[in-house]
Design a protein around this motif. Structure first.
Motif, PDB file in Angstrom:
ATOM      1  N   ARG A   1      43.326  42.854  47.668  1.00 30.25           N
ATOM      2  CA  ARG A   1      43.374  42.073  46.430  1.00 30.25           C
ATOM      3  C   ARG A   1      43.692  40.614  46.716  1.00 30.25           C
ATOM      4  N   TYR A   2      44.598  40.370  47.657  1.00 33.27           N
ATOM      5  CA  TYR A   2      45.015  38.999  47.970  1.00 33.27           C
ATOM      6  C   TYR A   2      43.885  38.201  48.613  1.00 33.27           C
TER       7      TYR A   2
ATOM      8  N   GLY B   1      40.540  39.232  48.833  1.00 33.23           N
ATOM      9  CA  GLY B   1      39.219  39.441  48.285  1.00 33.23           C
ATOM     10  C   GLY B   1      38.213  39.911  49.307  1.00 33.23           C
TER      11      GLY B   1
ATOM     12  N   ASP C   1      46.918  50.247  40.742  1.00 26.41           N
ATOM     13  CA  ASP C   1      45.539  49.802  40.643  1.00 26.41           C
ATOM     14  C   ASP C   1      44.960  49.511  42.026  1.00 26.41           C
ATOM     15  N   ASP C   2      45.784  48.964  42.920  1.00 28.88           N
ATOM     16  CA  ASP C   2      45.305  48.658  44.267  1.00 28.88           C
ATOM     17  C   ASP C   2      44.853  49.916  44.995  1.00 28.88           C
TER      18      ASP C   2
ATOM     19  N   PHE D   1      36.601  44.033  45.364  1.00 28.99           N
ATOM     20  CA  PHE D   1      37.785  44.897  45.401  1.00 28.99           C
ATOM     21  C   PHE D   1      38.381  44.936  44.004  1.00 28.99           C
ATOM     22  N   GLU D   2      37.968  45.934  43.255  1.00 29.06           N
ATOM     23  CA  GLU D   2      38.437  46.070  41.889  1.00 29.06           C
ATOM     24  C   GLU D   2      38.124  47.471  41.397  1.00 29.06           C
TER      25      GLU D   2
ATOM     26  N   ARG E   1      50.958  45.983  40.399  1.00 30.54           N
ATOM     27  CA  ARG E   1      49.552  46.174  40.729  1.00 30.54           C
ATOM     28  C   ARG E   1      49.323  47.276  41.756  1.00 30.54           C
TER      29      ARG E   1
ATOM     30  N   ALA F   1      41.652  51.294  43.427  1.00 31.14           N
ATOM     31  CA  ALA F   1      40.531  50.431  43.812  1.00 31.14           C
ATOM     32  C   ALA F   1      40.137  50.670  45.260  1.00 31.14           C
TER      33      ALA F   1
ATOM     34  N   GLY G   1      45.598  47.875  50.203  1.00 26.93           N
ATOM     35  CA  GLY G   1      45.172  47.535  48.853  1.00 26.93           C
ATOM     36  C   GLY G   1      45.690  46.185  48.402  1.00 26.93           C
TER      37      GLY G   1
END
Length: 443
Positions: A44-45, A47, A137-138, A201-202, A134, A141, A40
């Motif tokens: 996020r890092y 994308g 959330d990661d 990724f969100e 985060r 997501a 995750g």
């Protein structure tokens, strides 16, 4: 133990290099607990969901070698993230260099300038690779991406077990009794589909989250159901698969505490799994509910399930499909015996479930409850309507229930025929043997 796909490692020879076993165990432990958070954070890092999963696997393979040589680091999660992040940066640089060459060949950009939209991101080596604010959330997501509506149900299950559960392709294939290449193809196609569809990724927007949450819960439900009653093979239960679904449901409930159906799903899993110790005998043969030693039921799991069901009731405005199923499971879990079960309540709950999530299986289960509460003749009328509708053709469940009801009504020859039909349709060897024994006992 769940683990990432990785190269095989060998034990050391006498006076040879250091043993790889401590490193293997360390990597497995970290990956088992932290794989979802690692992927995750990387997604996020970067994308790029597929790239995040790929570089995480590469970091695992690197750790097996480096930790065997140097020992496990004091911060193993940070080590894996740093290694994976470095590989992601290298990948971006390779993409950028390739795009520059394409650009020069096409004559569209000046020498040394990357093509538009494909330049590498800055090398943010000063960025922290792990953002604890985060993490939650990661993971959520990650679950929503793995269960995106653009994917088939089979792909959602495989991808969820791989990137959220940390299972290898071999473990997923073994759990569902399909070839390893089939699982690998599903995962590969799923990642390509996500990339082609431009899935970000969100977390979905609030207004769409509940709609998408259904897909996540459905994937976990499929995983647990296969673990609690295997559809094929020689085992009735696949506990590892069921307990993995429970672990993921607990994680989801902790991250989305205001979603009642998540708590209902967790309650259903806990209350159902509580009966696992009594559901099979020493030889692995199924033990029917009326014959189970309820002293073997897991009381801790029952308490956890009732607690989750209570939370589902508190945070929601009426139970949904999973919560209603959990309420039915609670009726069984809290009864001292089959006769002492509140069958009238079970019938009412099935009627409510039939209105919220109608299906022929729900109606068949309602018939079983009606038989216990009001007698087999009324239940048989419900089952015969299902037979007439032809909505469960090919399933062994319908002739199984019909055979039981006919047996209770004294229609022995018909009952035997139904149970023999059920045995022919059943793909699980353990269930099939029980059905054949029942049929043979009807003289």
């Amino acid at each position: 133990m769940a683990r990432a796909d990785r190269p095989a490692l060998t034990h050391k020879a006498e006076d040879g290099p250091p043993s790889t076993e401590p490193a293997r165990r360390a990597v497995e432990a970290v990956w088992r607990i932290e794989s979802a958070r690692i992927i995750g954070a990387l997604a996020r890092y970067t994308g790029d969901f597929a790239l995040a999963e790929d570089v995480a696997q590469e970091a695992v393979a690197e750790a097996l070698v480096a930790w065997s040589r140097d020992g496990a680091p004091t911060n193993p999660v940070g080590w894996l993230l740093t290694s994976a992040r470095r590989r992601a940066i290298d990948s971006f640089r390779r993409r950028s260099a390739l795009n520059e060459r394409y650009s020069m060949l096409a004559g569209q950009l000046a020498e040394g300038e990357a093509s538009s939209g494909a330049a590498a991101p800055p090398d943010r080596t000063d960025d922290p690779p792990w953002d604890p604010d985060r993490v939650d959330d990661d993971i959520v997501a990650l679950m929503f991406v793995a269960c995106h509506p653009v994917l088939s149900p089979e792909a959602r299950v495989a991808l969820t077990l791989r990137v959220v559960g940390g299972l290898s392709s071999e473990e997923i294939a073994r759990a569902f009794l399909v070839p390893v290449p089939t699982v690998q193809a599903r995962i590969s196609r799923a990642k390509k589909t996500i990339a082609a569809a431009g899935v970000p990724f969100e977390l979905p927007p609030i207004e769409r989250r509940r709609e998408r949450l259904g897909g996540v819960c459905s994937a976990l439900y499929v995983i647990f159901t296969e673990g609690s009653t295997a559809t094929t093979g020689d085992l009735l239960l696949r506990p590892d698969l069921a307990y993995e679904a429970i672990r993921l449901a607990r994680m989801l409930a902790a991250l989305l505490p205001e979603e009642p159906e998540v708590h209902g799903l967790l309650a259903l899993f806990e209350l159902t799994a509580a009966r696992f110790p009594a559901r099979t005998g020493p030889d692995g043969e199924p033990v029917l509910l009326e014959d189970q030693d309820r002293r073997l039921w897991d009381r801790s799991a029952i308490r956890r399930g009732l607690g989750a069901l209570g939370r589902a009731t508190t945070v929601g405005h009426g139970l949904g499909p999973y919560g209603l199923q959990a309420a039915i499971a609670a009726c069984h879990a809290t009864a001292s015996s089959v006769p002492e079960t509140d069958w009238e309540r079970v019938v009412i709950l099935y009627e409510a479930l039939g209105r919220v999530a109608p299906s022929p299986v729900v109606e068949l289960n309602r018939a079983v409850a009606v038989a216990m509460a009001n007698g087999p003749d009324k239940a048989l009328a419900i089952v015969d309507e299902l037979v007439a509708s032809d909505r469960l053709s090919g399933s062994h469940l319908l002739p199984t229930v019909r055979g039981e009801l006919l047996s209770r009504l004294g229609r022995t020859a018909e009952a035997r025929g139904e149970l023999e039909l059920a045995a022919r349709l059943c793909r699980n060897a353990r269930e099939r043997s029980v059905l054949l024994r029942k049929a043979a006992a009807l003289v």
